[in-house]
Design an enzyme around this catalytic site. Sequence first.
Site, PDB file in Angstrom:
ATOM      1  N   ASP A  29       5.154   4.466   6.267  1.00  0.00           N
ATOM      2  CA  ASP A  29       4.241   5.261   5.235  1.00  0.00           C
ATOM      3  C   ASP A  29       4.979   6.799   5.690  1.00  0.00           C
ATOM      4  O   ASP A  29       5.455   7.330   5.003  1.00  0.00           O
ATOM      5  CB  ASP A  29       3.348   5.363   5.238  1.00  0.00           C
ATOM      6  CG  ASP A  29       2.303   4.102   4.927  1.00  0.00           C
ATOM      7  OD1 ASP A  29       3.117   3.267   3.925  1.00  0.00           O
ATOM      8  OD2 ASP A  29       1.293   3.195   5.954  1.00  0.00           O
TER       9      ASP A  29
ATOM     10  N   ASP B 222       9.454  27.487 -27.946  1.00  0.00           N
ATOM     11  CA  ASP B 222       8.651  28.603 -29.420  1.00  0.00           C
ATOM     12  C   ASP B 222      10.286  29.470 -28.487  1.00  0.00           C
ATOM     13  O   ASP B 222      10.626  29.621 -28.078  1.00  0.00           O
ATOM     14  CB  ASP B 222       7.246  29.496 -28.917  1.00  0.00           C
ATOM     15  CG  ASP B 222       6.544  30.571 -30.084  1.00  0.00           C
ATOM     16  OD1 ASP B 222       7.459  29.717 -30.804  1.00  0.00           O
ATOM     17  OD2 ASP B 222       5.998  31.370 -29.527  1.00  0.00           O
TER      18      ASP B 222
ATOM     19  N   GLU C  64       0.868  -0.929   0.464  1.00  0.00           N
ATOM     20  CA  GLU C  64      -0.225   0.072  -0.156  1.00  0.00           C
ATOM     21  C   GLU C  64       1.192   1.306  -0.246  1.00  0.00           C
ATOM     22  O   GLU C  64       0.327   2.283  -0.275  1.00  0.00           O
ATOM     23  CB  GLU C  64      -0.945   0.069   0.714  1.00  0.00           C
ATOM     24  CG  GLU C  64      -0.517   0.224   2.529  1.00  0.00           C
ATOM     25  CD  GLU C  64       0.153  -0.878   3.233  1.00  0.00           C
ATOM     26  OE1 GLU C  64       0.679  -0.904   4.341  1.00  0.00           O
ATOM     27  OE2 GLU C  64       0.289  -2.365   2.656  1.00  0.00           O
TER      28      GLU C  64
END
Length: 851
Positions: free
Chosen positions: A682, A320, A278
């Site tokens: 985590d 450009d 996860e």
Amino acid sequence: MTDIAERDSQTTSGLTEAEAAARLATDGPNELPSGDHRTGFRILLDVLREPMLALLLAGGAIYALLGETRDAAVLMVFACLSVLITLVQEWRSEKVLEALRDLSSPRALVIRDGRRQRIPGRDVVRGDVILLSEGDRVPADARLLSAHDLKADESLLTGEAVPVRKRAALGQDARQTLPGGDDLPVVFSGTLVVRGKGTAEVTATGPGTEIGKIGRSLASVRPETPRLYLQTRQIVFLLAIAGMLVSLLVGGLHAYLSGDWLDAVLAGIAIGMSMLPEEFPVVLAIFMAMGAWRLSRARVLTRRAAAIETLGAATILCTDKTGTLTQNRMAIRQVRLPDGRIFDIDGPQVAEAACATVLHTGRLACDPQPFDPMEQAFHAMSALDGPPDDLTLLRSYGLRPDLLAMSQVWRGDTSAQLTIATKGAPEAIATLCRLPPAARDAMARDMDAMAASGLRVLAIAQGGTTDTLPEHQQDLRLTWLGLVGLADPLRESVPQAVAECRRAGIEVKMITGDYPVTATAIAREAGLDGLSPLTGQELNCLDDAALGERLQKGDVFARIMPEQKLRIVNALKARNEVVAMTGDGVNDAPSLKSAHIGIAMGGRGTDVAREASAIVLLDDDFGSIVRAIRLGRRIYDNLRKAAGFIFAVHLPIAGLAIAPLLLGFPVVLGPIHIAFLEMVIDPVSTLVFEAEDEESDIMDRPPRDPAERLFSAGLIGWSLTQGTVAFAAVAAILFWGAERQMPADELRALSFFTLVIVIIALIFVNRSFRASPAAALGRPKPALLLVLAAVSGILATVNIWPAAQDIFGFDPLHRDDLFLTAGAGFAVLLILEALKPLWHRRSRTASGSPA
């Protein structure tokens, strides 16, 4: 003098309100489709449909059904966190773009029922008669009924910075109606009137305009799906399947050998949690969202967060010219006098009196409050104080198709002498000054030399009279003063940015609608190879294979049409290049969307360009692109560090969950222990690694191979090595405690504390690719210090507080046991730092990681 627009407006009563309402109902409003503009609800749906997030939510739901509320809460909290961060960032991007929409519906002055009315641009319809004057944004494509000294800036459509002249249509004029070029009898939606006045009849609105045609072409262009997302989906799916199979196998084996089905179910859940990946979707979502936030602080808006990682892999940057490399304004660069003297202008101060006279006269020949960029360039010279207070503008002679010059006549308060200031095309000034052939030839030679340097050339003349002014400009008596060369100046940050791109192995190619001479001059200033520019006409003669070869031989492409820009981008992509395309005009939109990373200018850019792009430079600074590339590389490096850590850390966790079951030891890890570990893993793999500094060589190495996988064999091998060393240390402590016949709760505590300390060691190992303990242990970040403090506090609480010991099933550890766990972690750190150079030499990738 008579107001020409007012006089011309009297020749028509325009549409009636009823006719306008009928056409509005038939054709629809005069506005472009909103394209990628998304509501908050649509953004939320897009986030929730992400397969990786769906897997995360599904995992949490399964644990909730099994009654493991702590585990479900961990998964759900991080799922909601990633949704919230992504949603806020995407919504913020859309709100900023909403504020930038300044061209979609300008106000328009029309004639309806014989009366002038100011209406919203979206209400303009075919057949409406619109009145145009300096500073107006043209609301729709229209055919000119009258034009008095009318000039328009069409750079948004053509890429050409110099305004073009307009003239009234003669009957049913059948001339070409494409943007660009002088003396066309049409004006185009979104362009700007910089000089003069006119009246026009609307011929097309909304999607039917030139802007709209380019916008419609975007529908056929599909943006690239980031490779990283595809790779992560695959690895998440495979690891999830593997985790479920291992969980079922070990749980079933334990139930068969021990007969304790409850313990087997809990063990299976723990093993599944230890292997469920996860962290990967959480890491990817938060890394991209945090990267977008970091870019926003540097005035770079990320419309699609996934483009940040792709930008770090860019191999070619197509840019450009007008408004991107240049400032999209004209500046005076050179003055040449009839006696041959040349003055290069580097700033607003001019010391030479003769040169200052030329510039002063040129300014008197301009409107006092100009919109024309060339006239603004004369006003920008601070050495010129403008018309003296005792001068009053008496009369103006405007440009005409047969005489490209304009004169301003000034009268002083204390003298009867009239001052005449004239500027215009050199050949027109030569005619007005009645120059002899020798002087005309000298003027032509100087003009050619200035044009070869990419300069726009104007001639300046002056005169004076006490007589009555003639009716026609051709009858004025003038003296030629000199030539003035103007150019759209290069942005100051461009040369350094181009040099840094080349140092990082990124090719820079300039694609412009401007003339080859001008493009080559700008290319030389920017540090590009402009020796052999490829023109649009030459490009049309090349097939796709020949174009692919030609793209390797030059950096400048001039007089390129929008469809040709798209073809160039596609040809580069066919060579497996990762293409970043910058631009600001409508003509850039298809190539912006087709490129892997479209980068639009936010200040001068159009809505169509911004909405077709993935990244918007809010300050229009070309140098911001390099900062974005640097950040993209840093994000990818740190993502690899986090991925390596995740792979490595799950091996000792899974091993400690499985080994006791197979060896007959007491179960060490249950769901609560895994939940605690996930609370460490985590935040570490997201916030800590995301905040790590960039590697020292980040812009001194070539772009990584576009085909390189985040989860490469080298990275997996290095992670397995880390995991194996870490598990060996934990297993050694487990066996040592078992040999001493420790009570089950004390052995569980000793093994768990050792596992946590080893995980902390893996954090330090993965902080840097360099094989250096100093790099691993030095420069701590606040996020890392916060995690270490939190883990230390929780471990101390668990070891001291009886209630916490009951929850975890621990007995308190003694000082010797704690020193043992610390020694195991330190040994893992030293061993892996010693092994890192071996992996760095054997498996070094283009990103410079050890794996």
